[in-house]
Design an enzyme around this catalytic site. Sequence first.
Site, PDB file in Angstrom:
ATOM      1  N   ALA A  36       0.920  -1.120  -0.058  1.00 15.94           N
ATOM      2  CA  ALA A  36      -0.422  -0.101   0.346  1.00 15.94           C
ATOM      3  C   ALA A  36       0.932   1.571   0.260  1.00 15.94           C
ATOM      4  O   ALA A  36       1.703   1.580   0.557  1.00 15.94           O
ATOM      5  CB  ALA A  36      -0.653   0.123   0.985  1.00 15.94           C
ATOM      6  N   ASP A  37       0.074   2.171  -0.633  1.00 17.07           N
ATOM      7  CA  ASP A  37       1.460   3.550  -0.365  1.00 17.07           C
ATOM      8  C   ASP A  37      -0.110   4.740  -0.440  1.00 17.07           C
ATOM      9  O   ASP A  37      -1.299   4.549  -0.768  1.00 17.07           O
ATOM     10  CB  ASP A  37       1.967   3.719  -2.040  1.00 17.07           C
ATOM     11  CG  ASP A  37       2.390   5.139  -1.324  1.00 17.07           C
ATOM     12  OD1 ASP A  37       3.908   5.256  -0.918  1.00 17.07           O
ATOM     13  OD2 ASP A  37       2.161   6.105  -2.227  1.00 17.07           O
ATOM     14  N   THR A  38       0.874   5.596   0.141  1.00 14.39           N
ATOM     15  CA  THR A  38      -1.121   6.638   0.853  1.00 14.39           C
ATOM     16  C   THR A  38      -0.115   8.642   0.678  1.00 14.39           C
ATOM     17  O   THR A  38       1.012   8.544   0.788  1.00 14.39           O
ATOM     18  CB  THR A  38      -0.892   6.489   2.474  1.00 14.39           C
ATOM     19  OG1 THR A  38      -1.786   5.590   2.391  1.00 14.39           O
ATOM     20  CG2 THR A  38      -2.241   7.979   2.347  1.00 14.39           C
TER      21      THR A  38
END
Length: 194
Positions: free
Chosen positions: A72-74
């Site tokens: 994941a990446d935010t």
Amino acid sequence: MNTTQKRVILASMSPRRTELLRKAGIEHEVIPSNVTEGTDGKESPSEYVGRLAREKALDVARDHRDAIVIGADTVVVLDGVILEKPTDREDAKRMLERLSGSTHEVLTGVSIIGATQDLFVTTTHVTFDVIPESWMEDYLDSEEPYDKAGAYGIQGSGGLFVEKIEGDFYNVVGLPIHPLVKTLDRHGVTPRFL
Ligand SMILES: Cc1cn([C@H]2C[C@H](O)[C@@H](COP(=O)(O)OP(=O)(O)OP(=O)(O)O)O2)c(=O)[nH]c1=O
């Protein structure tokens, strides 16, 4: 219940992501990826978080082919500009001054690699009230801003800046639990209600 006992790996160093997954009843191991973040600016914020999420998952999946791997990446996006984790106090201050009194987007890309591959990006709109100068300085003196995209944590004191949120709260914290659990279900992984 996770009857098939599929092995789930979270390819992330983020303590928030493992905590959210644990609270969602998804048993998992944590193996961080070695992916370096950064963009050449040619891709859109959505393409960027999608690419990074996939690279993080692939990096770990290569060595663990029996498992279902989540990456994941935010990022925070204000007027099309990507704000990642601040490099120092000055950088964090610049970010919070920009976010103060306006609405921004928080995008999280999630990649799930197992027998099949899934990739999705979830967007949440967050509106900040104007941050009083003394609050900003006190907040910058705390540890909270420095390991978070946009230099704030909605789940902590940063929540005090938030006037309104539209969309998934957990997406802002780093993992949109609802679409993630629905997708994991298709991979044969179901939550355990504790
Ligand atoms: C906006 C916001 C971000 N964050 C966090 C979620 C992410 O951990 C972080 C964004 O950085 P990421 O690069 O997405 O993740 P990470 O470096 O923490 O972990 P990894 O790359 O190993 O998966 O910001 C919050 O915890 N609260 C918030 O309100």
